[in-house]
Structures are given as structure tokens and as C-alpha cells.
Design a protein around this motif. Structure first.
Motif, mmCIF file in Angstrom:
data_model
loop_
_atom_site.group_PDB
_atom_site.id
_atom_site.type_symbol
_atom_site.label_atom_id
_atom_site.label_comp_id
_atom_site.label_asym_id
_atom_site.label_seq_id
_atom_site.Cartn_x
_atom_site.Cartn_y
_atom_site.Cartn_z
ATOM 1 N N GLY A 50 0.824 -1.203 0.000
ATOM 2 C CA GLY A 50 0.000 0.000 0.000
ATOM 3 C C GLY A 50 0.860 1.255 0.000
ATOM 4 N N ARG A 51 0.517 2.208 -0.833
ATOM 5 C CA ARG A 51 1.325 3.425 -0.981
ATOM 6 C C ARG A 51 1.302 4.293 0.265
ATOM 7 N NH1 ARG A 51 -3.174 3.281 -3.454
ATOM 8 N NH2 ARG A 51 -4.720 4.933 -3.273
ATOM 9 N N ARG A 52 0.218 4.244 1.035
ATOM 10 C CA ARG A 52 0.135 5.031 2.267
ATOM 11 C C ARG A 52 0.268 4.158 3.510
ATOM 12 N NH1 ARG A 52 -5.008 8.509 0.447
ATOM 13 N NH2 ARG A 52 -5.616 6.411 -0.030
ATOM 14 N N SER A 53 -0.386 3.007 3.493
ATOM 15 C CA SER A 53 -0.424 2.164 4.694
ATOM 16 C C SER A 53 0.846 1.357 4.896
ATOM 17 C CB SER A 53 -1.610 1.195 4.607
ATOM 18 O OG SER A 53 -1.369 0.225 3.588
ATOM 19 N N GLY A 54 1.531 1.012 3.803
ATOM 20 C CA GLY A 54 2.697 0.140 3.917
ATOM 21 C C GLY A 54 2.326 -1.325 4.104
ATOM 22 N N ARG A 55 1.002 -1.613 4.115
ATOM 23 C CA ARG A 55 0.530 -3.001 4.264
ATOM 24 C C ARG A 55 0.752 -3.771 2.971
ATOM 25 N NH1 ARG A 55 -5.467 -3.133 5.649
ATOM 26 N NH2 ARG A 55 -5.056 -5.288 5.135
ATOM 27 N N VAL A 56 0.880 -5.082 3.097
ATOM 28 C CA VAL A 56 1.004 -5.951 1.927
ATOM 29 C C VAL A 56 -0.403 -6.372 1.495
ATOM 30 C CG1 VAL A 56 1.893 -8.142 1.051
ATOM 31 C CG2 VAL A 56 3.292 -6.743 2.588
ATOM 32 N N TYR A 57 -0.697 -6.221 0.206
ATOM 33 C CA TYR A 57 -2.004 -6.568 -0.346
ATOM 34 C C TYR A 57 -1.849 -7.661 -1.397
ATOM 35 C CZ TYR A 57 -3.841 -2.375 1.846
ATOM 36 O OH TYR A 57 -4.221 -1.435 2.765
ATOM 37 N N TYR A 58 -2.909 -8.452 -1.533
ATOM 38 C CA TYR A 58 -2.971 -9.543 -2.497
ATOM 39 C C TYR A 58 -4.175 -9.278 -3.396
ATOM 40 C CZ TYR A 58 0.135 -11.706 0.866
ATOM 41 O OH TYR A 58 1.184 -11.960 1.697
ATOM 42 N N THR A 59 -3.923 -9.068 -4.678
ATOM 43 C CA THR A 59 -4.992 -8.740 -5.620
ATOM 44 C C THR A 59 -4.968 -9.727 -6.770
ATOM 45 O OG1 THR A 59 -4.753 -6.401 -5.056
ATOM 46 C CG2 THR A 59 -5.935 -6.914 -7.098
ATOM 47 N N VAL A 60 -6.107 -10.359 -7.053
ATOM 48 C CA VAL A 60 -6.217 -11.268 -8.180
ATOM 49 C C VAL A 60 -6.706 -10.464 -9.387
ATOM 50 C CG1 VAL A 60 -7.358 -13.324 -9.105
ATOM 51 C CG2 VAL A 60 -6.675 -13.251 -6.699
ATOM 52 N N LEU A 61 -6.001 -10.616 -10.500
ATOM 53 C CA LEU A 61 -6.328 -9.896 -11.723
ATOM 54 C C LEU A 61 -6.455 -10.887 -12.877
ATOM 55 C CD1 LEU A 61 -3.644 -7.110 -11.273
ATOM 56 C CD2 LEU A 61 -6.112 -6.847 -10.933
ATOM 57 N N GLU A 62 -7.389 -10.612 -13.770
ATOM 58 C CA GLU A 62 -7.518 -11.448 -14.963
ATOM 59 C C GLU A 62 -6.423 -11.088 -15.947
ATOM 60 O OE1 GLU A 62 -10.579 -12.757 -18.509
ATOM 61 O OE2 GLU A 62 -11.039 -10.987 -17.317
ATOM 62 N N VAL A 63 -5.785 -12.104 -16.490
ATOM 63 C CA VAL A 63 -4.747 -11.911 -17.500
ATOM 64 C C VAL A 63 -5.433 -11.912 -18.860
ATOM 65 C CG1 VAL A 63 -2.694 -12.932 -18.568
ATOM 66 C CG2 VAL A 63 -2.981 -12.986 -16.076
ATOM 67 N N ILE A 64 -5.256 -10.837 -19.591
ATOM 68 C CA ILE A 64 -5.895 -10.803 -20.910
ATOM 69 C C ILE A 64 -4.962 -11.287 -22.006
ATOM 70 C CG2 ILE A 64 -7.495 -8.987 -20.222
ATOM 71 C CD1 ILE A 64 -5.922 -7.150 -22.111
ATOM 72 N N LEU A 65 -3.672 -11.334 -21.707
ATOM 73 C CA LEU A 65 -2.709 -11.824 -22.692
ATOM 74 C C LEU A 65 -1.504 -12.379 -21.945
ATOM 75 C CD1 LEU A 65 -2.044 -11.961 -25.747
ATOM 76 C CD2 LEU A 65 -0.960 -9.730 -25.500
ATOM 77 N N TYR A 66 -1.067 -13.586 -22.326
ATOM 78 C CA TYR A 66 0.106 -14.199 -21.715
ATOM 79 C C TYR A 66 1.049 -14.644 -22.820
ATOM 80 C CZ TYR A 66 3.171 -17.382 -19.244
ATOM 81 O OH TYR A 66 4.290 -18.007 -18.741
ATOM 82 N N ASP A 67 2.315 -14.289 -22.689
ATOM 83 C CA ASP A 67 3.340 -14.698 -23.651
ATOM 84 C C ASP A 67 4.256 -15.708 -22.963
ATOM 85 O OD1 ASP A 67 5.343 -15.020 -25.515
ATOM 86 O OD2 ASP A 67 6.043 -12.945 -25.429
ATOM 87 N N PRO A 68 4.149 -16.997 -23.334
ATOM 88 C CA PRO A 68 4.953 -18.015 -22.644
ATOM 89 C C PRO A 68 6.458 -17.839 -22.871
ATOM 90 C CG PRO A 68 3.629 -19.003 -24.394
ATOM 91 C CD PRO A 68 3.258 -17.565 -24.329
ATOM 92 N N GLU A 69 6.848 -17.258 -23.987
ATOM 93 C CA GLU A 69 8.275 -17.083 -24.275
ATOM 94 C C GLU A 69 8.917 -16.085 -23.314
ATOM 95 O OE1 GLU A 69 10.811 -15.437 -27.968
ATOM 96 O OE2 GLU A 69 9.333 -16.995 -28.437
ATOM 97 N N SER A 70 8.296 -14.923 -23.149
ATOM 98 C CA SER A 70 8.850 -13.903 -22.250
ATOM 99 C C SER A 70 8.299 -14.026 -20.831
ATOM 100 C CB SER A 70 8.532 -12.506 -22.783
ATOM 101 O OG SER A 70 7.139 -12.267 -22.746
ATOM 102 N N ARG A 71 7.262 -14.875 -20.671
ATOM 103 C CA ARG A 71 6.555 -15.060 -19.398
ATOM 104 C C ARG A 71 5.877 -13.760 -18.956
ATOM 105 N NH1 ARG A 71 11.136 -17.173 -15.869
ATOM 106 N NH2 ARG A 71 9.588 -17.118 -14.226
ATOM 107 N N GLU A 72 5.504 -12.942 -19.914
ATOM 108 C CA GLU A 72 4.852 -11.671 -19.634
ATOM 109 C C GLU A 72 3.335 -11.852 -19.596
ATOM 110 O OE1 GLU A 72 6.043 -7.436 -21.026
ATOM 111 O OE2 GLU A 72 4.727 -8.259 -22.593
ATOM 112 N N SER A 73 2.721 -11.318 -18.543
ATOM 113 C CA SER A 73 1.266 -11.346 -18.363
ATOM 114 C C SER A 73 0.743 -9.917 -18.446
ATOM 115 C CB SER A 73 0.896 -11.922 -16.994
ATOM 116 O OG SER A 73 1.328 -13.248 -16.872
ATOM 117 N N VAL A 74 -0.273 -9.700 -19.275
ATOM 118 C CA VAL A 74 -0.878 -8.379 -19.417
ATOM 119 C C VAL A 74 -2.231 -8.394 -18.714
ATOM 120 C CG1 VAL A 74 -1.776 -6.654 -21.035
ATOM 121 C CG2 VAL A 74 0.279 -7.962 -21.615
ATOM 122 N N VAL A 75 -2.434 -7.419 -17.834
ATOM 123 C CA VAL A 75 -3.691 -7.283 -17.104
ATOM 124 C C VAL A 75 -4.299 -5.923 -17.414
ATOM 125 C CG1 VAL A 75 -2.961 -8.847 -15.260
ATOM 126 C CG2 VAL A 75 -2.620 -6.379 -15.007
#
Length: 179
Positions: A50-75
Motif C-alpha cells: 500500500g502506498r500510504r499504509s505500507g501493508r502488503v495486499y494480495y490482488t487477483v487480476l484477470e490476465v488478458i494476454l500471456y506470452d509463454p516465451e517472455s513469461r509476460e502477463s498483461v492485465v
């Protein structure tokens, strides 16, 4: 069937019904139980501070594009720059990404309009049903169908790509300490 009729089944009084709420939270439950790998590369778990709290957050996001070669996930940040996770990673880099059977310290970049348009187009082709749901979220069935609408959408939302960062040993120690 009209959008309002579809909404009536899933929404009650401006809120999603219990079944839809469970469905929307299912990926988070799977990651909490250590079963996020079941989702493959369709979702990722973003661990950020968190930018103000300093707490650790866990957010699940849908990947709209995944490139297995670079292992890049676009959300996609449907709320654009107003999304908390997006604002947090602008201040401090994300601590970790979990997707498929992978866990890594990520680096990220925001896609330009052209890249965002290409990613949204590929998403609409590969996942037509999910693309229709995304269009419904934006209140317009045309938000994904036409090229012009996808260009407009690409300009109005933020797409962020995450890929593994090369981490030195001191960086690994910082990651473990932050957890």
C-alpha cells in the motif's frame, strides 16, 4: 436478451447476487488455498505494498494476454489510474506475481495505446465470452466488438504487463523480509 434482463438475474438491488459474488471471488479463494495453479495463466495474484499504509495486499487480476516465451502477463485496470493496485505499483514496485505454477518478483510496464489495442483485439478473438462480459462491465456490448470501440477502450483503460525481474541475492532477501 437485453443487458438489463441479464443483469436482473445476476444483480439484486445494485449488488451482485451471492452466486456471482462467489464466482468473482473464486480465484482469490483458490490462491489462498495454494490452488491458484489450477487457473493456469488466465489469472495472476499480484502482491503489492500500500502506498500510504505500507501493508502488503494480495490482488487477483484477470490476465488478458500471456506470452509463454517472455513469461509476460498483461492485465487490465478497468478503473484506469484510480485502481488501488495500480496506484500502489506506481509508488513501489510489486513484490511478487503468482501465475500458473510460477512465482516471481516482477517488473512492470504500462502498454501504449497501440499495444493495448492489439492486446484487447487478441483477447476478444481468443476469449469471446469473457470479452462480452468485459464489454458488459463497461456498459456497452460494442466496447469489444468493433475496432473503433476497442481503440477507444484502449485509450480509456490502463493495461499493465508484468514479467519476471532478474533479481540479485540482496533483492531476494528484501522480498522475503517484506513478506
Amino acid at each position: 436478451m437485453s443487458g438489463d434482463a441479464d443483469r436482473g438475474v445476476l444483480w439484486r438491488g445494485g449488488r451482485p447476487n451471492a452466486a456471482l459474488r462467489f464466482g468473482l471471488r473464486l480465484p482469490a479463494y483458490l490462491y489462498r488455498c495454494g490452488l491458484g495453479w489450477i487457473l493456469g495463466h488466465r489469472f495472476l495474484l499480484l502482491v503489492h505494498v500500500g502506498r500510504r499504509s505500507g501493508r502488503v495486499y494480495y490482488t487477483v487480476l484477470e490476465v488478458i494476454l500471456y506470452d509463454p516465451e517472455s513469461r509476460e502477463s498483461v492485465v487490465l485496470s478497468a478503473r484506469g489510474e484510480r485502481a488501488d493496485w495500480y496506484r500502489n505499483i506506481e509508488v513501489r514496485p510489486a513484490l511478487e506475481v503468482r501465475t500458473g505454477r510460477e512465482r516471481y518478483e516482477p517488473e512492470h510496464r504500462v502498454l501504449c495505446d497501440g499495444e493495448a489495442y492489439a492486446a484487447l483485439t487478441e483477447y476478444a478473438v481468443r476469449h469471446p465470452l469473457a470479452a462480452r462480459v468485459l464489454a458488459a462491465v463497461f456498459g456497452s456490448p460494442e466496447a469489444i466488438r468493433s475496432a473503433a470501440a476497442r481503440r477507444d477502450l484502449a485509450r480509456s483503460v490502463k493495461l499493465v504487463a508484468f514479467r519476471p525481474r532478474e533479481v540479485s541475492e540482496p533483492g531476494r532477501r528484501r522480498l522475503r523480509a517484506a513478506r
